[in-house]
Structure formats: structure tokens, C-alpha cells
Design a protein around this motif. Sequence first.
Motif, short mmCIF file in Angstrom:
data_model
loop_
_atom_site.label_atom_id
_atom_site.label_comp_id
_atom_site.label_asym_id
_atom_site.label_seq_id
_atom_site.Cartn_x
_atom_site.Cartn_y
_atom_site.Cartn_z
N LEU A 521 0.83 -1.20 0.00
CA LEU A 521 0.00 0.00 0.00
C LEU A 521 0.87 1.25 0.00
N THR A 522 1.98 1.19 0.72
CA THR A 522 2.91 2.31 0.77
C THR A 522 3.63 2.50 -0.56
N ARG A 523 4.09 1.40 -1.14
CA ARG A 523 4.85 1.47 -2.39
C ARG A 523 3.98 1.86 -3.57
N ARG A 524 2.77 1.32 -3.64
CA ARG A 524 1.96 1.48 -4.85
C ARG A 524 0.90 2.59 -4.74
N ASP A 525 0.49 2.91 -3.51
CA ASP A 525 -0.60 3.89 -3.39
C ASP A 525 -0.23 5.07 -2.51
N GLY A 526 1.06 5.13 -2.09
CA GLY A 526 1.53 6.30 -1.36
C GLY A 526 1.04 6.42 0.06
N ALA A 527 0.62 5.31 0.68
CA ALA A 527 0.16 5.36 2.07
C ALA A 527 1.33 5.75 2.98
N PRO A 528 1.06 6.46 4.08
CA PRO A 528 2.13 6.88 5.00
C PRO A 528 2.54 5.76 5.94
N GLY A 529 3.27 4.77 5.42
CA GLY A 529 3.67 3.62 6.24
C GLY A 529 5.03 3.10 5.82
N SER A 530 5.41 1.96 6.38
CA SER A 530 6.69 1.34 6.07
C SER A 530 6.59 0.57 4.75
N ASP A 531 7.59 0.77 3.86
CA ASP A 531 7.53 0.10 2.55
C ASP A 531 8.22 -1.25 2.53
N THR A 532 8.77 -1.69 3.67
CA THR A 532 9.41 -3.00 3.75
C THR A 532 9.12 -3.62 5.12
N PRO A 533 8.56 -4.82 5.16
CA PRO A 533 8.30 -5.46 6.45
C PRO A 533 9.60 -5.69 7.23
N GLU A 534 9.55 -5.48 8.52
CA GLU A 534 10.70 -5.78 9.36
C GLU A 534 10.96 -7.28 9.32
N GLY A 535 12.16 -7.69 8.93
CA GLY A 535 12.44 -9.13 8.84
C GLY A 535 13.68 -9.38 8.01
N ILE A 536 13.60 -10.34 7.11
CA ILE A 536 14.80 -10.81 6.41
C ILE A 536 15.42 -9.75 5.52
#
Length: 725
Positions: A521-536
Motif C-alpha cells: 500500500l505504501t509502495r503502490r498507493d503512497g500510504a504513509p507507512g513502512s515500505d518494507t516489512p521488518e524481517g529478512i
Amino acid sequence: MREAVRKESEIFSELAEICTSPGYVHAIASLCYQNNILIYADKLTPEDMLQQFARDILVRTEVSTLIGLACKKQLNIDLPSPEVIQRYIDKTDSLLKEIHQSMMLPMEYIFDSNEVSDHNFNPFRDGLVLREPIFYSGESAYYFQYRDLSKIKYEKDNDWFLRNKGFSIQQVIDVVMSIQSLQNDKAKNVLRGLFDKNPSEWTVLSAYKFTAKEVSDISNIEIDTVRLVIESFVSSIGMDEFNSLDDFNPKNAYPIIQLPEDEYLLFQIYSLTQALYETPFFWFNDDKAYKNIANQHRGEFTENFSAERLKLVFGEERVFSNIDIYNSKDQVGEIDVLVVFADRAIILQAKSKKLTITSRKGNDNSLQSDFKKAIQEAYDQAYLCATLLNDKKYKLVDKSGKELNINREYKEIYPFCVISEHYPALSFQARQFLKFQETKNIKPPFVMDVFLLDVMTEMLQSPLHFLSYVNRRTSYGDKILSTHELTILSYHLKQNLWIDNKYAMMQIEDEICVDLDLAMLTRRDGAPGSDTPEGILTKYKGTVFDQIIRNIDKLEHSEIISLGFTLLSMSSNAIEMINNGISELIKRGRKDGQHHDLTLEISEGGLGLTIHCNDDHESISRPRLENHCELRKYTQKARSWFGICIGQKVPRLRFGVNKEYDWVQSNEMDELVQDLPKPQNLEGKNKINFAPATRQSKKVGRNEKCPCGSGKKYKKCCLKQEWRM
């Protein structure tokens, strides 16, 4: 004992009755507001996204059913009292739960005592059993994927749109985006407006109403063109034939509802974006002169889109499209998309088939016929091509007629079956119906739609990360239970997908998908959130371990691809130990300028890793590493032993080796390894133990053991290599 359950048709009729009650649309509006509106502060978090996974949330197919039933009669939009609206909602919720229960067949039907003794018996191939997962399956696409992929899908049909509909595909997309923007603003304001009203006037229906002028003002498109677009998604089909859950619901294909006074009603923007992607299929079908051309374009879209997405991961030079396979002069196979990375390959076959209405109703023959056309034929073609790929007597020829000059010996070949349309419960159906073979180098197939491939190539833009995930996902096969593939991918990004052999099954709950949902949602629709899940993808970024993975990608050496898979599948504890171990080797090497090494047993009797750290010329360092790995593999009786050489001044992966062959006893090797210290085991340890760092202070005798740790005499090891320099 299972409680008595009413017939589905009886419950459906009662649901239809309440849906056509006066003012029921206000209940639908309230349900949509509760189900689809995300409330958050300045930044959207995974916790905010969890609202979508509450147990009382309706799936979109349920909401679409309510909308379709409400439209079976002329809509009455008079506002009932709050008590009546709540009664509508409570009764609807009760009936939907009852319908769901009625679709879940009794255990005595599923596990027929007359058939369970047959080892070929699989109750989940029964069409009636499949009705429930098909209707309640999770969505295979994000709404912005439907929107964005539509532009690519219908790019070649743009002239037809202009000629027959009076608008371009870009204008359709602009109108849809403007409706979404308009409804987002109205959703924010509707609650504020309720504070100034008497509770008897409370409704959120206005958030879902709009006019052509409002959309025209936002989109800057002429109102007549806007009206043409909007009315293309207003159904002219009557609702008389919509009498069961499985019947065609025109409100899915045409989700906008016409109201009096130039007003329109749209309850789910998701339904409109999905219609944007799917409904032109019906328009083209009505044009007999253009139908076949449109179908050809749809097939080309699936192939071209798949190839372009894979190029993001592997690069232009490793992805080939429309490859014909020839035996002498005869064509014996065709690959839609071929990906080659070192000694790994992906063979992708694309299809653009849909699940028919008859199949949705649970007709066994129709289900299997649809599956055969959509998936089985694609897999059979992929498997045939995979068997020919390793055989050099067959020529690979590209669309220009030029023979491909590429590696023809592959350790692993992954068949991909990719479809362009939303196919409900795709993974579940593949599990039941797909007939496939697995050989030493041809792996089980990965069945997916273009939407999953889009997300995978978005989040795993590294050949090693991508192939490592594919390797594990296809290997685990039926061991993973999940409603859809996005959930499994999200789990992998968060936790690193791994199933210990002692476990027969792992079930992944839908909630873990929130991190992936937010990132997309952040990458494709510009939502104000994290663009990569915390993890690997984040935990080891910038570390030596991360650099090794990047170097394996860059070097593309067959010897160390398997090592990359092994490293990426390790636990956090093991990765931390390797990170710390290599850092210590580099520190010591920079301090004394000497060669340093570390040997680790990754799994007892299975795999091992020797790490050399030096800046010696490769003519010295490579034979030394080769010797060391051979000795280590022998003494541990391992099936495979990896070796890598890390630079000291520049801590990068210089080269790697892999010793993979059957263990054979040797008297000479027994003598060489008798004083070889045991490797350190990564399993269950918290840290690596290092011997004190000491500088070589005396000259090594020719007949003494080589200080590199190979076990050979100095004159037969490093002295010999130094002399050759």
C-alpha cells in the motif's frame, strides 16, 4: 453431533427478503464503512491494518451478495430509524453466518466410510466441498494492482476503447482514481457531519454517493466522457437470475448503481477496480469481429508482464521470451518465459483462463475442465520443456530465429504456471487437482496469478532471495496451510520460511499478511507507512552477511548458489554467529596481514562451510581453499562442503567452491585428517570460539604441516603454490 442446518436456498431467500426491505441500503453503507474504512493517526501501522482481519468483518463476496440482492427490486433509499438499521445489520450477520455453516458439508459426507479405504480417495476434489473455499477465498489481488495492471493489460486495445466506448483506457483509470479520491474525502467528513445531526438522521450513505460533475471536477475530464465511463460500469442486466450464491451477480461486473437526479452509488472501490480489470472481457465478447484479437492481447499481456517483472529481479540478460525448442527441424516445445541464473532456471507458462459459473456452483466435471485449461495444460507444457532443457541435442531458438547460447546444465528447474485472471482458491485447487512429476532437477510447480508474481518481484528484487523463496515454497508443497499465497510470502518476509522435518504441517493465519499489505500500500498507493516489512530484508542490511548475499548475486557462480540458499534459510542465531565470525577474521587479518580461517558444521553429517580470509592471489588462495574443503568434507563424511574466500582490505566475497560427491574411504585421507580439529557446530551455539591470534614467528619447515590448516605438508601445499607464483 452437528446441529440441524437449514437448506442454503431457504436461508438465501430470507436474506434476499431483508435486503429488499425499505432503506436497507443504509445498513449496507454502515457495514461497508465498518469493513472497509481504515482509521489511523499520522502514520499507518501494521496494528492499524489488523482492523481488516477482525472475525466479524465480512468478506467482499458477502458484501457483493448483499448489494446484488438489494438491487433485485427498485432501491428504496428512505432513511429508517437507527433501531431498524441495527436490526437489519444483526439479522444480516446472523443469516450470513448461517449460510456459511450450510456450505460446510457434514464430516460423514466429506469422509465417506465407503471410500476412505481407497488410498486414491481425496474428498477435497469434490465440487460441493470446494464451493466453500471458492466463495470465501481471500482476494488474490490488491485494488491498486487491478487499477495499475489494467493499463498494461488493455494497452493494445486502446483504439477499440476510443472507437467503441468513447474514452481511452487512461481516462477510465483517471475516473476510477477520482471516484476513489472523492469517496476517501467523503468518508473522512461524514462522521464529522453526524455530530451536528439528531441520531435519528445518522447515516453514512452519503460517503458512497457521487455525481458525474464531482468526478469531472477532480479528474479534469469532460463531464460527458466521465458519464460514459461511469455508465459503462452500471449494469443493464436484470437481477432476476441472481437466486443463489453461485449465480452470476451483475453487481460484481457492474458495481456502480444509478440513482435519480444524476447521482450514482458505489459501495466498494475494490469492486470497481476489479471490474476495470475484468469487465472489458464482456465488452470484447460482444464484438465478434474483435473477440479473437482481444483474447490474443490478453495472452500476450500475461507473458509480457511476467517477463518484465522477472527482469526486475534477474536483469534483461537473464530473461528470454517466446523460446521455441527444436529437434532438428521439428518444433517440440515452446517456453513463454525462460529465466536462467547460473545453474538454476525458471520455465514460465502463461494462461488467461477464468473459472466458469458452472464450476462455482460445484460441478465436478466443470471444475476439473476449467482447471485443466487454466493450470494443468500450462504445467504439462512447462514440464515437457524442462525435460528438454538439459538435453543439448535440442536447440533453443528465440523469436528472432537466433539460437540461444546459454548454459544447458541445470541443477534445478522451477516450472511456473501463471494465470492473468482472479481464480478463487487457486492454491487450494492446485493442491487437489494438479498432477505433476518431480525429478532430481525438475522441482514441483509453483502455481500463481500475475498479482502474486507482481508482489514477489516487488519484494524480492534479488535473484538469490527470489530463488531461495521459490525453492522452499515449492519444496514444502502441502506442508503449508494458508488461505492464499500472499500470507505465506508475508510470513517469509517476517520470519524466514522454514519447516523442520519433524513437523508434518504448518498453518499460517491471515493476520501476518498485514505487514506485506502495508508495504505494498505504501509502495503502490503512497500510504504513509513502512515500505518494507521488518524481517529478512531489513535485519542484516549493511552487515557482512548481507554483503555475501549481494556478492553471490553478482558473481552468479554455480558453485555457491546452493550456499546462498543455505545461508538464507539459517536461523537468526546462526546468521549472527557467521556475521561475528567473519568480522573477527577480517579484524585479525588486517592486524597481522596473515591468512585466517574458520570452519563451521551447518548440519551434522550434512553440510559444512569453511571461510578463508585473505588477499592472496587466487592461484594460491583457491587451491588452498579447495584442499581444505576436501579434507573437511572427508573427515565429517558430509554430503556437501562449501568454501568461500573473503577479502581482508575489502571485505567482499572473492570466490567460492562447493565439494559435492559421495564419500569414499581413503587411507591417504585418513592420515591427512587425523590431527584436523573438529569444526564448530552452528546448531545450539551462542558464539564462535576463536583461538588466540598469534603472528607466525618462526619459519615453517618443508616437511611440517602447512599452517593454512589443510593437513598437508608445507612443501606439498602453500610452499608449492608460492613457488609457482
